[in-house]
Enzyme design. Structure first.
Site: not given
Ligand code: XMP
Length: 519
Positions: A177, A175, A58, A86
Protein backbone atom coordinates in the site's frame (compact mmCIF):
# COMPACT_ATOMS: atom_id res chain seq x y z
CA UNK A 1 -28.52 2.13 -11.74
CA UNK A 2 -25.79 -0.35 -10.86
CA UNK A 3 -24.94 -0.60 -7.23
CA UNK A 4 -21.39 0.68 -7.20
CA UNK A 5 -20.67 -0.47 -3.68
CA UNK A 6 -21.84 -4.01 -4.30
CA UNK A 7 -18.33 -5.22 -5.12
CA UNK A 8 -16.75 -4.28 -1.83
CA UNK A 9 -13.57 -5.07 0.01
CA UNK A 10 -13.42 -5.18 3.79
CA UNK A 11 -10.21 -3.99 5.43
CA UNK A 12 -9.72 -5.12 9.00
CA UNK A 13 -7.46 -2.72 10.82
CA UNK A 14 -4.86 -4.08 13.22
CA UNK A 15 -3.51 -0.62 13.93
CA UNK A 16 -0.86 -0.03 11.28
CA UNK A 17 -0.08 3.56 10.39
CA UNK A 18 -0.68 2.47 6.77
CA UNK A 19 -4.18 0.98 7.16
CA UNK A 20 -5.99 3.96 5.65
CA UNK A 21 -3.66 3.76 2.69
CA UNK A 22 -4.87 0.24 1.94
CA UNK A 23 -8.46 1.49 1.74
CA UNK A 24 -7.39 4.33 -0.53
CA UNK A 25 -5.40 2.08 -2.86
CA UNK A 26 -8.33 -0.33 -3.22
CA UNK A 27 -10.60 2.59 -4.12
CA UNK A 28 -8.04 3.98 -6.54
CA UNK A 29 -8.23 0.58 -8.20
CA UNK A 30 -11.95 1.34 -8.74
CA UNK A 31 -13.38 -0.82 -5.95
CA UNK A 32 -15.33 0.35 -2.91
CA UNK A 33 -13.67 -0.47 0.40
CA UNK A 34 -14.34 0.17 4.05
CA UNK A 35 -11.98 -0.02 6.99
CA UNK A 36 -13.20 -1.50 10.26
CA UNK A 37 -11.58 -2.44 13.55
CA UNK A 38 -10.12 -5.99 13.59
CA UNK A 39 -12.65 -7.10 16.22
CA UNK A 40 -15.69 -6.71 13.96
CA UNK A 41 -18.11 -9.51 14.84
CA UNK A 42 -18.61 -12.56 12.60
CA UNK A 43 -22.18 -11.47 12.05
CA UNK A 44 -21.19 -7.95 11.03
CA UNK A 45 -18.65 -9.36 8.59
CA UNK A 46 -21.26 -11.61 6.97
CA UNK A 47 -23.68 -8.72 6.79
CA UNK A 48 -21.04 -6.52 5.13
CA UNK A 49 -20.86 -9.19 2.44
CA UNK A 50 -17.35 -8.45 1.11
CA UNK A 51 -15.95 -9.91 -2.10
CA UNK A 52 -12.57 -10.04 -0.38
CA UNK A 53 -10.94 -9.20 2.92
CA UNK A 54 -7.60 -7.52 3.62
CA UNK A 55 -5.97 -7.84 7.03
CA UNK A 56 -3.78 -4.81 7.71
CA UNK A 57 -0.44 -4.56 9.43
CA UNK A 58 -0.18 -3.66 13.08
CA UNK A 59 2.31 -2.69 15.77
CA UNK A 60 1.92 -5.82 17.88
CA UNK A 61 3.59 -9.23 17.94
CA UNK A 62 1.44 -12.34 17.63
CA UNK A 63 3.47 -13.69 20.57
CA UNK A 64 2.18 -11.05 22.95
CA UNK A 65 -0.62 -12.09 25.24
CA UNK A 66 -3.96 -10.73 24.01
CA UNK A 67 -2.50 -9.66 20.69
CA UNK A 68 -5.30 -9.23 18.17
CA UNK A 69 -6.59 -12.07 15.96
CA UNK A 70 -8.75 -12.07 12.87
CA UNK A 71 -12.37 -13.12 13.51
CA UNK A 72 -13.18 -16.71 12.52
CA UNK A 73 -15.59 -15.57 9.83
CA UNK A 74 -12.68 -14.16 7.84
CA UNK A 75 -11.46 -17.65 6.96
CA UNK A 76 -14.89 -19.32 6.83
CA UNK A 77 -16.66 -16.92 4.53
CA UNK A 78 -15.29 -18.45 1.33
CA UNK A 79 -13.95 -15.13 -0.02
CA UNK A 80 -10.28 -14.39 -0.79
CA UNK A 81 -8.17 -12.99 2.05
CA UNK A 82 -4.96 -10.97 1.78
CA UNK A 83 -2.86 -10.59 4.92
CA UNK A 84 -0.37 -7.74 4.99
CA UNK A 85 2.56 -7.79 7.46
CA UNK A 86 0.91 -8.43 10.86
CA UNK A 87 -2.17 -9.55 8.94
CA UNK A 88 -0.04 -12.21 7.21
CA UNK A 89 1.47 -13.28 10.53
CA UNK A 90 -1.80 -13.68 12.38
CA UNK A 91 -3.30 -15.45 9.37
CA UNK A 92 -0.36 -17.90 9.34
CA UNK A 93 -0.60 -18.51 13.07
CA UNK A 94 -4.39 -18.93 13.01
CA UNK A 95 -4.21 -21.42 10.12
CA UNK A 96 -1.52 -23.59 11.74
CA UNK A 97 1.78 -21.99 10.68
CA UNK A 98 4.46 -20.49 12.92
CA UNK A 99 5.71 -16.96 13.45
CA UNK A 100 9.08 -16.25 15.00
CA UNK A 101 10.26 -13.15 16.76
CA UNK A 102 12.81 -11.34 14.61
CA UNK A 103 16.08 -10.34 16.29
CA UNK A 104 16.31 -7.34 14.04
CA UNK A 105 13.63 -5.02 12.87
CA UNK A 106 13.68 -4.96 9.07
CA UNK A 107 12.75 -1.52 7.86
CA UNK A 108 13.09 0.00 4.42
CA UNK A 109 13.60 -1.12 0.84
CA UNK A 110 14.15 -4.79 -0.01
CA UNK A 111 14.24 -6.81 -3.22
CA UNK A 112 12.04 -9.87 -3.29
CA UNK A 113 12.97 -12.87 -5.46
CA UNK A 114 9.80 -14.21 -6.96
CA UNK A 115 10.06 -17.98 -6.82
CA UNK A 116 6.50 -18.95 -7.67
CA UNK A 117 4.16 -16.85 -9.73
CA UNK A 118 0.67 -16.86 -8.24
CA UNK A 119 -2.23 -14.59 -9.23
CA UNK A 120 -1.24 -11.99 -6.66
CA UNK A 121 2.26 -11.54 -8.05
CA UNK A 122 1.13 -11.56 -11.65
CA UNK A 123 3.05 -8.98 -13.73
CA UNK A 124 4.92 -7.42 -10.84
CA UNK A 125 8.40 -8.86 -11.43
CA UNK A 126 11.21 -7.43 -13.54
CA UNK A 127 13.28 -9.43 -16.02
CA UNK A 128 15.30 -10.90 -13.11
CA UNK A 129 12.12 -12.08 -11.41
CA UNK A 130 12.60 -9.48 -8.71
CA UNK A 131 10.61 -6.53 -7.41
CA UNK A 132 11.39 -3.70 -5.02
CA UNK A 133 9.22 -3.58 -1.90
CA UNK A 134 8.95 -1.70 1.41
CA UNK A 135 9.46 -3.74 4.57
CA UNK A 136 8.63 -2.73 8.12
CA UNK A 137 8.47 -5.61 10.58
CA UNK A 138 10.10 -7.34 13.53
CA UNK A 139 8.49 -10.80 13.57
CA UNK A 140 8.29 -12.98 10.50
CA UNK A 141 6.53 -16.12 9.38
CA UNK A 142 8.79 -19.13 10.03
CA UNK A 143 6.63 -21.97 8.78
CA UNK A 144 3.63 -21.80 6.53
CA UNK A 145 0.22 -23.34 7.23
CA UNK A 146 -0.63 -26.51 5.34
CA UNK A 147 -1.59 -25.89 1.74
CA UNK A 148 0.49 -22.70 1.42
CA UNK A 149 3.32 -22.25 -1.09
CA UNK A 150 6.05 -19.67 -0.72
CA UNK A 151 5.92 -17.23 -3.63
CA UNK A 152 8.79 -14.85 -2.86
CA UNK A 153 11.64 -14.30 -0.43
CA UNK A 154 14.46 -11.95 0.50
CA UNK A 155 17.80 -12.93 2.05
CA UNK A 156 16.49 -12.09 5.53
CA UNK A 157 12.86 -13.06 5.04
CA UNK A 158 12.29 -16.56 3.62
CA UNK A 159 8.53 -16.05 3.37
CA UNK A 160 8.18 -12.56 1.94
CA UNK A 161 4.92 -13.73 0.39
CA UNK A 162 2.95 -16.95 0.18
CA UNK A 163 -0.44 -18.23 -0.88
CA UNK A 164 -2.88 -21.09 -0.84
CA UNK A 165 -4.64 -20.41 -4.11
CA UNK A 166 -7.12 -23.26 -3.69
CA UNK A 167 -8.58 -21.47 -0.66
CA UNK A 168 -7.89 -17.94 -1.92
CA UNK A 169 -5.56 -17.07 0.96
CA UNK A 170 -2.63 -14.72 0.26
CA UNK A 171 -0.05 -13.09 2.51
CA UNK A 172 2.74 -10.58 2.07
CA UNK A 173 5.30 -9.53 4.66
CA UNK A 174 5.95 -6.23 2.86
CA UNK A 175 3.63 -3.24 2.42
CA UNK A 176 2.08 -3.03 -1.08
CA UNK A 177 0.00 0.00 0.00
CA UNK A 178 2.93 2.40 0.34
CA UNK A 179 4.30 4.13 -2.73
CA UNK A 180 7.83 2.85 -1.97
CA UNK A 181 6.68 -0.60 -3.08
CA UNK A 182 7.31 -0.40 -6.79
CA UNK A 183 4.40 -2.50 -8.04
CA UNK A 184 2.16 -2.14 -4.99
CA UNK A 185 -0.72 -0.68 -6.97
CA UNK A 186 -0.57 -3.60 -9.41
CA UNK A 187 -0.49 -6.10 -6.56
CA UNK A 188 -3.58 -4.61 -4.93
CA UNK A 189 -5.29 -4.45 -8.31
CA UNK A 190 -4.46 -8.14 -8.85
CA UNK A 191 -6.08 -8.96 -5.53
CA UNK A 192 -9.30 -7.03 -6.05
CA UNK A 193 -9.76 -7.61 -9.78
CA UNK A 194 -8.18 -10.96 -10.66
CA UNK A 195 -8.58 -12.76 -7.35
CA UNK A 196 -11.80 -11.22 -5.95
CA UNK A 197 -13.36 -10.56 -9.40
CA UNK A 198 -14.47 -7.04 -8.48
CA UNK A 199 -15.52 -4.68 -11.25
CA UNK A 200 -14.36 -1.10 -11.76
CA UNK A 201 -17.49 0.75 -10.69
CA UNK A 202 -16.05 3.06 -8.03
CA UNK A 203 -15.26 6.25 -9.95
CA UNK A 204 -16.25 9.93 -9.71
CA UNK A 205 -19.08 9.80 -12.25
CA UNK A 206 -20.69 6.81 -10.58
CA UNK A 207 -20.15 8.20 -7.09
CA UNK A 208 -21.86 11.45 -8.08
CA UNK A 209 -24.79 9.64 -9.64
CA UNK A 210 -25.21 7.40 -6.58
CA UNK A 211 -24.82 10.25 -4.10
CA UNK A 212 -27.36 12.45 -5.86
CA UNK A 213 -29.92 9.67 -5.72
CA UNK A 214 -29.20 9.07 -2.02
CA UNK A 215 -29.43 12.77 -1.22
CA UNK A 216 -32.75 13.05 -3.04
CA UNK A 217 -34.09 10.05 -1.11
CA UNK A 218 -32.90 11.41 2.23
CA UNK A 219 -33.98 15.02 1.76
CA UNK A 220 -37.17 14.72 -0.26
CA UNK A 221 -38.66 18.19 -0.67
CA UNK A 222 -37.18 19.56 2.57
CA UNK A 223 -34.77 22.49 2.86
CA UNK A 224 -31.05 22.20 3.59
CA UNK A 225 -28.63 24.72 5.08
CA UNK A 226 -24.87 24.62 4.47
CA UNK A 227 -22.09 26.68 6.01
CA UNK A 228 -19.95 27.44 2.97
CA UNK A 229 -16.34 28.36 3.74
CA UNK A 230 -14.90 28.21 0.24
CA UNK A 231 -12.67 25.32 1.35
CA UNK A 232 -12.61 22.09 -0.64
CA UNK A 233 -15.01 20.01 1.45
CA UNK A 234 -17.83 22.51 1.87
CA UNK A 235 -17.49 23.58 -1.78
CA UNK A 236 -17.91 20.01 -2.98
CA UNK A 237 -20.88 19.50 -0.66
CA UNK A 238 -22.46 22.67 -2.09
CA UNK A 239 -21.98 21.56 -5.69
CA UNK A 240 -23.27 18.07 -4.98
CA UNK A 241 -26.34 19.27 -3.09
CA UNK A 242 -27.10 21.85 -5.74
CA UNK A 243 -27.17 19.11 -8.36
CA UNK A 244 -29.33 16.93 -6.16
CA UNK A 245 -31.89 19.39 -4.78
CA UNK A 246 -31.33 22.71 -6.56
CA UNK A 247 -33.07 25.60 -4.81
CA UNK A 248 -33.86 23.63 -1.68
CA UNK A 249 -30.25 24.39 -0.71
CA UNK A 250 -29.29 27.64 0.98
CA UNK A 251 -25.65 28.35 1.84
CA UNK A 252 -24.44 30.80 4.42
CA UNK A 253 -21.01 32.27 3.80
CA UNK A 254 -19.66 34.14 6.80
CA UNK A 255 -17.22 36.82 5.69
CA UNK A 256 -15.35 37.46 8.92
CA UNK A 257 -12.92 40.01 7.50
CA UNK A 258 -10.06 37.56 8.09
CA UNK A 259 -10.02 36.10 4.60
CA UNK A 260 -7.42 36.45 1.87
CA UNK A 261 -7.54 39.29 -0.65
CA UNK A 262 -10.83 39.26 -2.62
CA UNK A 263 -11.65 35.80 -1.31
CA UNK A 264 -15.20 36.70 -0.29
CA UNK A 265 -15.98 38.10 -3.74
CA UNK A 266 -14.46 35.06 -5.40
CA UNK A 267 -16.56 32.64 -3.36
CA UNK A 268 -19.71 34.60 -4.19
CA UNK A 269 -18.84 34.80 -7.87
CA UNK A 270 -18.09 31.13 -8.15
CA UNK A 271 -21.06 29.72 -6.26
CA UNK A 272 -23.78 32.37 -6.57
CA UNK A 273 -23.05 33.87 -10.00
CA UNK A 274 -21.50 30.97 -11.90
CA UNK A 275 -23.24 27.99 -10.37
CA UNK A 276 -26.53 29.66 -9.47
CA UNK A 277 -26.45 28.45 -5.87
CA UNK A 278 -28.38 30.48 -3.30
CA UNK A 279 -25.66 31.91 -1.05
CA UNK A 280 -26.27 34.38 1.75
CA UNK A 281 -23.18 36.42 2.41
CA UNK A 282 -23.00 37.55 6.02
CA UNK A 283 -20.63 40.50 5.98
CA UNK A 284 -19.39 40.46 9.54
CA UNK A 285 -15.95 42.05 9.42
CA UNK A 286 -16.80 44.83 11.87
CA UNK A 287 -18.33 42.43 14.32
CA UNK A 288 -15.38 40.02 14.32
CA UNK A 289 -12.83 42.82 14.61
CA UNK A 290 -14.70 44.41 17.46
CA UNK A 291 -14.90 41.06 19.30
CA UNK A 292 -11.16 40.58 18.75
CA UNK A 293 -10.23 44.03 19.97
CA UNK A 294 -7.72 43.79 22.81
CA UNK A 295 -7.42 39.96 22.53
CA UNK A 296 -3.81 38.85 22.06
CA UNK A 297 -3.56 35.22 23.13
CA UNK A 298 -3.77 32.79 20.14
CA UNK A 299 -6.17 30.33 21.77
CA UNK A 300 -8.35 33.14 23.08
CA UNK A 301 -8.50 34.57 19.55
CA UNK A 302 -9.51 31.16 18.18
CA UNK A 303 -12.30 30.94 20.76
CA UNK A 304 -13.59 34.42 19.99
CA UNK A 305 -13.61 33.70 16.25
CA UNK A 306 -15.33 30.32 16.75
CA UNK A 307 -17.96 31.84 19.03
CA UNK A 308 -18.71 34.75 16.69
CA UNK A 309 -18.97 32.34 13.79
CA UNK A 310 -21.62 30.28 15.55
CA UNK A 311 -23.55 33.41 16.49
CA UNK A 312 -23.55 34.85 12.98
CA UNK A 313 -24.39 31.50 11.46
CA UNK A 314 -27.24 30.94 13.92
CA UNK A 315 -28.68 34.40 13.29
CA UNK A 316 -28.73 33.75 9.56
CA UNK A 317 -30.24 30.29 10.08
CA UNK A 318 -33.06 31.71 12.22
CA UNK A 319 -34.01 34.05 9.40
CA UNK A 320 -34.71 31.07 7.15
CA UNK A 321 -38.01 29.26 7.27
CA UNK A 322 -38.50 25.54 7.62
CA UNK A 323 -34.93 24.27 7.28
CA UNK A 324 -34.78 20.64 8.33
CA UNK A 325 -31.25 19.60 7.45
CA UNK A 326 -27.75 20.94 8.09
CA UNK A 327 -25.15 19.75 5.57
CA UNK A 328 -21.57 19.13 6.67
CA UNK A 329 -18.33 18.35 4.90
CA UNK A 330 -17.28 15.51 7.22
CA UNK A 331 -14.94 13.16 5.35
CA UNK A 332 -13.96 9.51 5.91
CA UNK A 333 -10.70 10.09 7.82
CA UNK A 334 -12.70 12.09 10.42
CA UNK A 335 -15.07 9.17 10.79
CA UNK A 336 -12.25 6.62 11.09
CA UNK A 337 -10.36 8.76 13.57
CA UNK A 338 -13.38 9.33 15.77
CA UNK A 339 -14.11 5.59 15.79
CA UNK A 340 -10.48 4.78 16.57
CA UNK A 341 -10.42 7.20 19.46
CA UNK A 342 -13.41 5.37 20.94
CA UNK A 343 -15.71 8.31 20.77
CA UNK A 344 -18.29 5.92 19.49
CA UNK A 345 -20.40 6.73 16.50
CA UNK A 346 -20.93 10.37 17.46
CA UNK A 347 -20.99 12.81 14.59
CA UNK A 348 -17.72 14.58 14.17
CA UNK A 349 -18.20 18.24 13.53
CA UNK A 350 -14.96 19.60 12.21
CA UNK A 351 -13.77 22.50 14.22
CA UNK A 352 -12.95 24.53 11.15
CA UNK A 353 -16.52 24.25 9.96
CA UNK A 354 -17.34 25.94 13.19
CA UNK A 355 -20.94 24.84 13.27
CA UNK A 356 -20.58 22.52 16.22
CA UNK A 357 -22.33 23.78 19.31
CA UNK A 358 -25.29 25.37 17.56
CA UNK A 359 -27.94 26.61 20.01
CA UNK A 360 -30.74 24.24 21.00
CA UNK A 361 -33.46 26.09 19.12
CA UNK A 362 -31.71 25.12 15.89
CA UNK A 363 -32.30 21.40 15.81
CA UNK A 364 -31.18 20.07 12.46
CA UNK A 365 -30.72 16.62 11.08
CA UNK A 366 -27.31 16.13 9.50
CA UNK A 367 -26.57 15.52 5.84
CA UNK A 368 -22.99 14.37 5.28
CA UNK A 369 -22.53 13.37 1.66
CA UNK A 370 -18.73 13.02 1.87
CA UNK A 371 -18.74 10.87 4.97
CA UNK A 372 -17.33 7.81 3.24
CA UNK A 373 -14.82 9.58 0.98
CA UNK A 374 -11.11 10.25 1.28
CA UNK A 375 -9.75 13.72 0.55
CA UNK A 376 -8.36 12.71 -2.86
CA UNK A 377 -11.76 11.27 -3.80
CA UNK A 378 -13.47 14.50 -2.68
CA UNK A 379 -11.09 16.48 -4.88
CA UNK A 380 -11.78 14.29 -7.91
CA UNK A 381 -15.51 14.66 -7.28
CA UNK A 382 -15.11 18.44 -7.11
CA UNK A 383 -13.37 18.54 -10.47
CA UNK A 384 -16.02 16.24 -11.98
CA UNK A 385 -18.71 18.59 -10.60
CA UNK A 386 -17.15 21.51 -12.45
CA UNK A 387 -15.41 23.35 -9.61
CA UNK A 388 -12.25 24.93 -11.05
CA UNK A 389 -9.00 23.04 -10.50
CA UNK A 390 -7.34 25.92 -8.67
CA UNK A 391 -10.08 25.94 -6.03
CA UNK A 392 -9.95 22.21 -5.52
CA UNK A 393 -6.17 21.99 -5.23
CA UNK A 394 -5.76 25.00 -2.97
CA UNK A 395 -3.56 24.96 0.09
CA UNK A 396 -5.50 24.47 3.32
CA UNK A 397 -6.59 27.66 5.06
CA UNK A 398 -7.26 27.63 8.82
CA UNK A 399 -10.75 28.41 10.13
CA UNK A 400 -9.55 31.43 12.14
CA UNK A 401 -7.92 32.71 8.94
CA UNK A 402 -5.72 35.76 9.18
CA UNK A 403 -6.71 35.93 12.85
CA UNK A 404 -3.83 33.57 13.62
CA UNK A 405 -1.53 35.09 11.00
CA UNK A 406 -1.52 38.51 12.62
CA UNK A 407 0.54 38.01 15.75
CA UNK A 408 -1.09 39.36 18.86
CA UNK A 409 -4.01 41.77 18.57
CA UNK A 410 -5.89 41.74 15.27
CA UNK A 411 -6.58 45.13 13.66
CA UNK A 412 -8.12 46.01 10.31
CA UNK A 413 -5.04 48.01 9.33
CA UNK A 414 -2.85 44.93 9.90
CA UNK A 415 -5.24 42.62 8.07
CA UNK A 416 -5.30 44.92 5.04
CA UNK A 417 -1.49 45.06 4.85
CA UNK A 418 -1.19 41.33 5.35
CA UNK A 419 -3.72 40.61 2.59
CA UNK A 420 -1.69 42.63 0.08
CA UNK A 421 1.59 40.96 1.03
CA UNK A 422 0.04 37.50 1.02
CA UNK A 423 -1.46 38.13 -2.41
CA UNK A 424 1.91 39.08 -3.90
CA UNK A 425 3.42 35.94 -2.35
CA UNK A 426 0.65 33.76 -3.85
CA UNK A 427 0.91 35.38 -7.29
CA UNK A 428 4.65 34.73 -7.43
CA UNK A 429 4.33 31.16 -6.16
CA UNK A 430 1.75 30.37 -8.80
CA UNK A 431 3.69 32.03 -11.57
CA UNK A 432 6.91 30.22 -10.72
CA UNK A 433 5.22 26.84 -10.39
CA UNK A 434 6.10 26.65 -6.69
CA UNK A 435 2.50 26.79 -5.46
CA UNK A 436 1.95 23.14 -6.34
CA UNK A 437 5.35 22.14 -5.00
CA UNK A 438 4.52 23.44 -1.53
CA UNK A 439 1.77 22.12 0.74
CA UNK A 440 0.99 25.41 2.42
CA UNK A 441 2.32 28.95 2.06
CA UNK A 442 1.26 32.28 3.48
CA UNK A 443 2.44 35.61 4.84
CA UNK A 444 2.43 36.48 8.54
CA UNK A 445 2.07 39.98 9.96
CA UNK A 446 4.65 40.91 12.61
CA UNK A 447 3.46 43.73 14.84
CA UNK A 448 6.94 45.22 15.09
CA UNK A 449 8.39 48.16 13.22
CA UNK A 450 11.72 48.22 11.48
CA UNK A 451 13.72 50.95 9.79
CA UNK A 452 14.14 51.12 6.04
CA UNK A 453 15.22 53.63 3.46
CA UNK A 454 13.15 54.69 0.47
CA UNK A 455 14.72 57.15 -1.96
CA UNK A 456 16.21 59.78 0.32
CA UNK A 457 13.77 59.17 3.10
CA UNK A 458 13.62 56.99 6.14
CA UNK A 459 10.80 54.48 6.44
CA UNK A 460 9.79 53.03 9.78
CA UNK A 461 7.21 50.36 9.03
CA UNK A 462 5.98 46.80 9.62
CA UNK A 463 7.68 43.45 9.08
CA UNK A 464 6.18 40.62 7.02
CA UNK A 465 7.31 37.01 7.38
CA UNK A 466 6.89 34.50 4.57
CA UNK A 467 6.12 30.89 5.43
CA UNK A 468 6.15 28.00 2.95
CA UNK A 469 6.28 24.34 3.88
CA UNK A 470 6.48 20.93 2.29
CA UNK A 471 4.48 18.21 3.99
CA UNK A 472 2.12 15.37 3.22
CA UNK A 473 0.38 14.89 6.55
CA UNK A 474 0.79 18.34 8.17
CA UNK A 475 2.02 16.58 11.32
CA UNK A 476 5.61 17.22 10.38
CA UNK A 477 6.81 19.72 7.82
CA UNK A 478 10.01 21.03 6.28
CA UNK A 479 10.38 24.67 5.32
CA UNK A 480 10.25 24.88 1.54
CA UNK A 481 13.63 25.50 -0.06
CA UNK A 482 12.35 28.22 -2.39
CA UNK A 483 14.95 29.52 -4.85
CA UNK A 484 16.67 32.69 -3.60
CA UNK A 485 15.77 34.52 -6.82
CA UNK A 486 12.10 33.85 -6.13
CA UNK A 487 12.34 34.97 -2.48
CA UNK A 488 14.21 38.04 -3.72
CA UNK A 489 11.46 38.90 -6.22
CA UNK A 490 8.70 38.43 -3.65
CA UNK A 491 10.40 40.52 -0.97
CA UNK A 492 11.25 43.30 -3.42
CA UNK A 493 7.68 43.44 -4.68
CA UNK A 494 6.21 43.48 -1.17
CA UNK A 495 8.49 46.31 -0.02
CA UNK A 496 8.01 48.32 -3.22
CA UNK A 497 4.28 47.86 -3.56
CA UNK A 498 3.21 48.16 0.08
CA UNK A 499 4.37 51.36 1.66
CA UNK A 500 3.66 50.13 5.19
CA UNK A 501 6.16 47.29 4.98
CA UNK A 502 9.86 47.98 5.45
CA UNK A 503 11.21 44.47 5.77
CA UNK A 504 10.47 40.89 4.69
CA UNK A 505 11.87 37.77 6.37
CA UNK A 506 11.67 34.10 5.37
CA UNK A 507 10.77 31.51 7.99
CA UNK A 508 13.33 28.68 8.03
CA UNK A 509 11.76 26.65 10.85
CA UNK A 510 10.59 23.09 10.40
CA UNK A 511 7.85 21.29 12.32
CA UNK A 512 8.63 20.07 14.92
CA UNK A 513 9.71 22.01 16.87
CA UNK A 514 7.92 24.94 15.19
CA UNK A 515 4.31 24.59 14.02
CA UNK A 516 3.18 25.53 10.52
CA UNK A 517 1.11 28.51 11.63
CA UNK A 518 2.87 31.08 13.79
CA UNK A 519 0.12 30.99 16.40
P1 XMP B 1 0.06 23.74 12.84
O1 XMP B 1 0.18 25.23 12.92
O2 XMP B 1 -0.55 23.14 14.08
O3 XMP B 1 -0.97 23.50 11.67
O4 XMP B 1 1.34 23.08 12.46
C1 XMP B 1 -1.27 22.25 11.06
C2 XMP B 1 -2.37 22.49 10.04
O5 XMP B 1 -3.58 22.87 10.72
C3 XMP B 1 -4.00 24.16 10.30
N1 XMP B 1 -4.50 24.88 11.46
C4 XMP B 1 -5.81 25.12 11.70
N2 XMP B 1 -6.90 24.81 10.98
N3 XMP B 1 -8.26 25.83 12.61
C5 XMP B 1 -8.12 25.19 11.44
O6 XMP B 1 -9.12 24.92 10.79
C6 XMP B 1 -7.21 26.20 13.40
O7 XMP B 1 -7.37 26.79 14.46
C7 XMP B 1 -5.92 25.81 12.89
N4 XMP B 1 -4.66 25.96 13.39
C8 XMP B 1 -3.81 25.38 12.49
C9 XMP B 1 -2.77 24.81 9.70
O8 XMP B 1 -3.12 25.82 8.76
C10 XMP B 1 -2.07 23.62 9.09
O9 XMP B 1 -2.62 23.29 7.83
Amino acid sequence: MTNITQDRILILDFGSQYSQLIARRVREAGVYSEMHAFDMSDEEIREFNPKGIILSGGPESVHEADSPRAPEAVFDLGVPVLGICYGFQTMSEQLGGKVEAGDVHEFGYAKIDITHQDKLLSKISDEKNQSEVWMSHGDKVASLPEGFTVTSSTPSCPYASASDESRGFYGVQFHPEVTHTQKGVELISNFVHIICSCGNAWNSENIIEMRIKQLQDQIGDQKVLLGLSGGVDSSVVAALLHRAIGDQLTCVFVDNGLLRLNEGDQVMQMFADNMGIRVIRADSEARFLSALSGVTDPEAKRKVIGREFIEVFSEEARKLDGVKFLAQGTIYPDVIESAASKQGKAHVIKSHHNVGGLPDDLAFELVEPLRDLFKDEVRKLGVALGIPHHMIYRHPFPGPGLGVRILGEVKKEYADILRLADDIFMQELRQSGWYDKTAQAFAVFQPVKSVGVVGDGRRYAWVIALRAVETVDFMTARFAHLPYELVDRISTRIMNEIKDVSRVVYDVSSKPPATIEWE
